[in-house]
Design a protein around this motif. Structure first.
Motif, PDB file in Angstrom:
ATOM      1  N   ILE A 108       0.853  -1.188   0.000  1.00  0.00           N
ATOM      2  CA  ILE A 108       0.000   0.000   0.000  1.00  0.00           C
ATOM      3  C   ILE A 108       0.890   1.239   0.000  1.00  0.00           C
ATOM      4  N   TYR A 109       0.604   2.161  -0.915  1.00  0.00           N
ATOM      5  CA  TYR A 109       1.309   3.444  -0.967  1.00  0.00           C
ATOM      6  C   TYR A 109       0.279   4.564  -0.921  1.00  0.00           C
ATOM      7  N   ASN A 110       0.501   5.549  -0.048  1.00  0.00           N
ATOM      8  CA  ASN A 110      -0.428   6.669   0.098  1.00  0.00           C
ATOM      9  C   ASN A 110       0.342   7.982  -0.025  1.00  0.00           C
ATOM     10  N   HIS A 111      -0.248   8.939  -0.770  1.00  0.00           N
ATOM     11  CA  HIS A 111       0.396  10.237  -0.984  1.00  0.00           C
ATOM     12  C   HIS A 111      -0.590  11.363  -0.679  1.00  0.00           C
ATOM     13  N   LYS A 112      -0.132  12.353   0.068  1.00  0.00           N
ATOM     14  CA  LYS A 112      -0.906  13.561   0.335  1.00  0.00           C
ATOM     15  C   LYS A 112      -0.264  14.740  -0.387  1.00  0.00           C
ATOM     16  N   PHE A 113      -1.079  15.757  -0.719  1.00  0.00           N
ATOM     17  CA  PHE A 113      -0.603  16.891  -1.486  1.00  0.00           C
ATOM     18  C   PHE A 113      -0.334  18.079  -0.565  1.00  0.00           C
ATOM     19  N   ARG A 114       0.889  18.608  -0.671  1.00  0.00           N
ATOM     20  CA  ARG A 114       1.274  19.726   0.193  1.00  0.00           C
ATOM     21  C   ARG A 114       0.472  20.979  -0.116  1.00  0.00           C
ATOM     22  N   ASN A 115       0.218  21.241  -1.396  1.00  0.00           N
ATOM     23  CA  ASN A 115      -0.451  22.481  -1.800  1.00  0.00           C
ATOM     24  C   ASN A 115      -1.970  22.388  -1.735  1.00  0.00           C
ATOM     25  N   ARG A 116      -2.499  21.190  -1.462  1.00  0.00           N
ATOM     26  CA  ARG A 116      -3.954  21.026  -1.388  1.00  0.00           C
ATOM     27  C   ARG A 116      -4.282  20.131  -0.213  1.00  0.00           C
ATOM     28  N   PRO A 117      -4.373  20.679   1.008  1.00  0.00           N
ATOM     29  CA  PRO A 117      -4.673  19.869   2.190  1.00  0.00           C
ATOM     30  C   PRO A 117      -5.988  19.114   2.016  1.00  0.00           C
ATOM     31  N   GLY A 118      -6.001  17.864   2.381  1.00  0.00           N
ATOM     32  CA  GLY A 118      -7.193  17.039   2.262  1.00  0.00           C
ATOM     33  C   GLY A 118      -7.221  16.177   1.018  1.00  0.00           C
ATOM     34  N   ARG A 119      -6.417  16.525   0.019  1.00  0.00           N
ATOM     35  CA  ARG A 119      -6.360  15.716  -1.201  1.00  0.00           C
ATOM     36  C   ARG A 119      -5.313  14.615  -1.021  1.00  0.00           C
ATOM     37  N   SER A 120      -5.677  13.413  -1.439  1.00  0.00           N
ATOM     38  CA  SER A 120      -4.731  12.297  -1.329  1.00  0.00           C
ATOM     39  C   SER A 120      -5.112  11.214  -2.324  1.00  0.00           C
TER      40      SER A 120
END
Length: 572
Positions: free
Chosen positions: A339-351
């Motif tokens: 499992i790999y998960n990525h969050k976006f620094r410039n858009r909090p809540g997007r992943s």
């Protein structure tokens, strides 16, 4: 000194010196609440329930309200099966709750928490996949979290009954290592025989079970950023069964009597390993990897006889059966999940996240059955002398992609969720039945001939897709997740021996809505409503139109007309 002549006297100012009296430590004793409910968690205070000295966690569970433990060690709470035991929030021997419940002493437990939680992927991504589990988390007393501690127990009784066990724990910081070992012949299966269920005539808790086991569990790392854990265990079990049955069957117009005798010996060995790696690469990227393996060996021998008589005065014989069965099997399993998960620094809540999984299973089982059947009312006898060669193996793989998109300001807690999952499995089942030939003098020969009517060689394919879209709202007082999933699936089966038994390709399209709602009424009260639909396909044994005549009084045959149907799940 005062007198009648001088009743008063001015002494002036008097300075008082310090003369403190120090009290010893004051201890205020109060009774902790036995049960505390916190949203999806029910918490029990272990010291509020009295157990005998040297008791294990299973003894405590049997005293807790709403918790049930059956004769084989299966645990349920409010009707939901416990799938895992955690120790201070970390998995303990993976998917085998028995290891903790039958080996950990109650004395080290401070609190026992029953937790309803989402799957590993849902907790990591925030996207509800409809998969939920109920686990128990054991919190260890603070004084037990440092250094080494353990125990050794043993006992011997009448008729050669004995129990012996040892446990050694080492806690250092957030890290933990546990070594367990045990041996007994009192039906106390400290480890679940995970390989027994794959073999046809193996396993169970009837009779007298002798088991020997040893296992190591570890969880080490640096905080929560990088952790490695897992367990390796070996289990050996021997089962002896001697059973007699006397039964009276009463019908509206008749009565019959059944007398049965069964003698069985099972021997099974199982080695398995479960490992997990959790790596928070940075604040935006997380990686998890879970490989597993197991090897199972079994040997089973049994003798059965049964007589059915009528209810008349003479107890007239109706039928009689006598059979010998011998089976030997091996099984291998290998699987992994990434499992790999990525969050976006410039858009909090997007992943977004990606999950990939693979599994392989291979089981071989050889058997020999010799039986005699007498039908007195028909004046007919039949015999069965057959060898079975069974081989089932399968490959499966799947992938899942999820995306979470905030709507507007992330602080408002509104999200759109998308997910797509693909699964494929290729199941192969070869069952060859051989009739043992006899010569004209009714003597058994070494010659055999395959019975194609009772044999099969199936190749089965199954594909499933699930595309899901949902809306999620998170506030301080309530949370809800609502959406719908489209679930197309297809399956087919080919018989390499007899094409007339082929099951043609079938495609089913299901629509599966879901709703998850929770309203907080306070710190200890909440209202929760769950609804979801999913599809379930029949097993290949249920579909294959091949007779199993190992017991002529109970012939089993699959039904290829069974359909894939949607099955709703709802809870209030």
């Amino acid at each position: 000194q005062l007198s009648k002549g001088q009743p008063r006297r001015n002494l002036g100012d008097i300075l008082l010196g310090s003369n403190d009296v120090l009290l010893q430590e004051a201890v205020v004793v109060g009774k902790a609440p036995e049960v505390v409910v916190k949203e999806d968690t029910v918490e029990f205070n272990a010291d509020s329930y009295k157990t005998q000295p040297n008791s294990v966690v299973e003894d405590l569970l049997k005293k807790l309200p709403g918790v049930e433990v059956d004769s084989e060690g299966k645990i349920t709470h409010a009707g939901k099966e416990i799938t895992k035991i955690l120790v201070d929030g970390k998995e303990f021997f993976s998917d085998d709750p028995k290891v903790a419940t039958k080996n950990l002493p109650v004395d080290i437990i401070e609190k026992l928490q029953v937790v309803d939680r989402k799957s590993d992927l849902a907790r990591l991504t925030g996207v509800d996949d409809g998969e939920e589990e109920t686990v128990i988390n054991l919190t260890i007393k603070e004084g037990m979290k440092h250094g080494w501690f353990g125990n050794v127990t043993g006992g011997y009784g009448l008729n050669g009954r004995y129990e012996a066990g040892a446990m050694l724990n080492h806690f250092f910081g957030d890290n933990q290592v546990t070594i367990l070992a045990g041996s007994n012949n009192t039906n106390n299966m400290g480890f679940t025989d995970m390989g027994g269920s794959r073999f046809r005539r193996f396993g169970g808790m009837n009779g007298i079970n002798t088991s020997h086991n040893v296992g190591v569990n570890f969880n080490v790392g640096k905080g929560d950023a990088f952790r490695v854990g897992g367990d390796v265990s070996y289990n050996n079990s021997n089962r002896d069964v001697l059973q007699r049955t006397e039964r009276q069957n009463m019908f509206e117009d008749s009565t019959s009597y059944y007398s049965g005798y069964n003698k069985m010996k099972d021997n099974g060995q199982n080695i398995r390993g479960n490992f997990r790696l959790h790596w928070e690469i940075d604040s935006l990227n997380t990686l998890e990897f879970r490989p597993r393996f197991s090897v199972a060996l079994s040997k089973s021998d049994s003798y059965d006889s049964a007589l059915t008589t009528a209810g008349d005065i003479a107890r007239s014989k109706v039928n009689f059966s006598e059979s010998d069965n011998h089976n030997k099997g091996t099984g291998y399993d290998l699987s992994g999940e990434l499992i790999y998960n990525h969050k976006f620094r410039n858009r909090p809540g997007r992943s977004f996240s990606i999950q990939a999984q693979y599994s392989y299973s291979d089981t071989k089982e050889d058997g020999w059955t010799k039986a005699l059947y007498k039908y007195y009312m028909l004046d007919k006898d039949s015999t069965l002398d057959q060898m079975d060669d069974n081989h089932t193996w399968s490959n499966g793989y799947g992938a899942r992609f999820t995306w979470t998109e905030p709507l507007g300001d992330v602080k408002k807690g509104r999200f759109l969720t998308f997910s797509y999952r693909f699964q494929a499995s290729f199941n192969n089942a070869d069952k060859y039945t051989y009739d043992i030939l006899t010569d004209p003098l009714n003597a058994v020969t070494n010659d055999t001939v395959r019975n194609d009517e009772l044999s099969n060689s199936f190749r089965n394919d199954y594909y499933s897709h699930r595309a899901q879209i949902g809306f999620k709202q998170v506030t301080a007082n309530y949370t809800y997740d609502i959406g719908v999933a489209a679930v197309p699936s297809s399956s087919q089966s080919i018989d390499l021996i007899n094409s007339d038994r082929n099951i043609p390709k079938r495609t089913v399209f299901n629509v599966a809505p879901y709703l998850r709602y929770r309203y907080k009424m306070g710190k200890q009260r909440s209202l929760r409503i769950d609804y979801r639909g999913y599809s379930s396909q029949p097993s290949m044994n249920q579909l294959q139109p091949v007779e199993d005549r190992s017991d002529p009084l109970r012939i089993v045959v699959g039904n290829p007309e069974l359909k894939l149907v949607p099955r709703p799940f709802q809870r209030l």
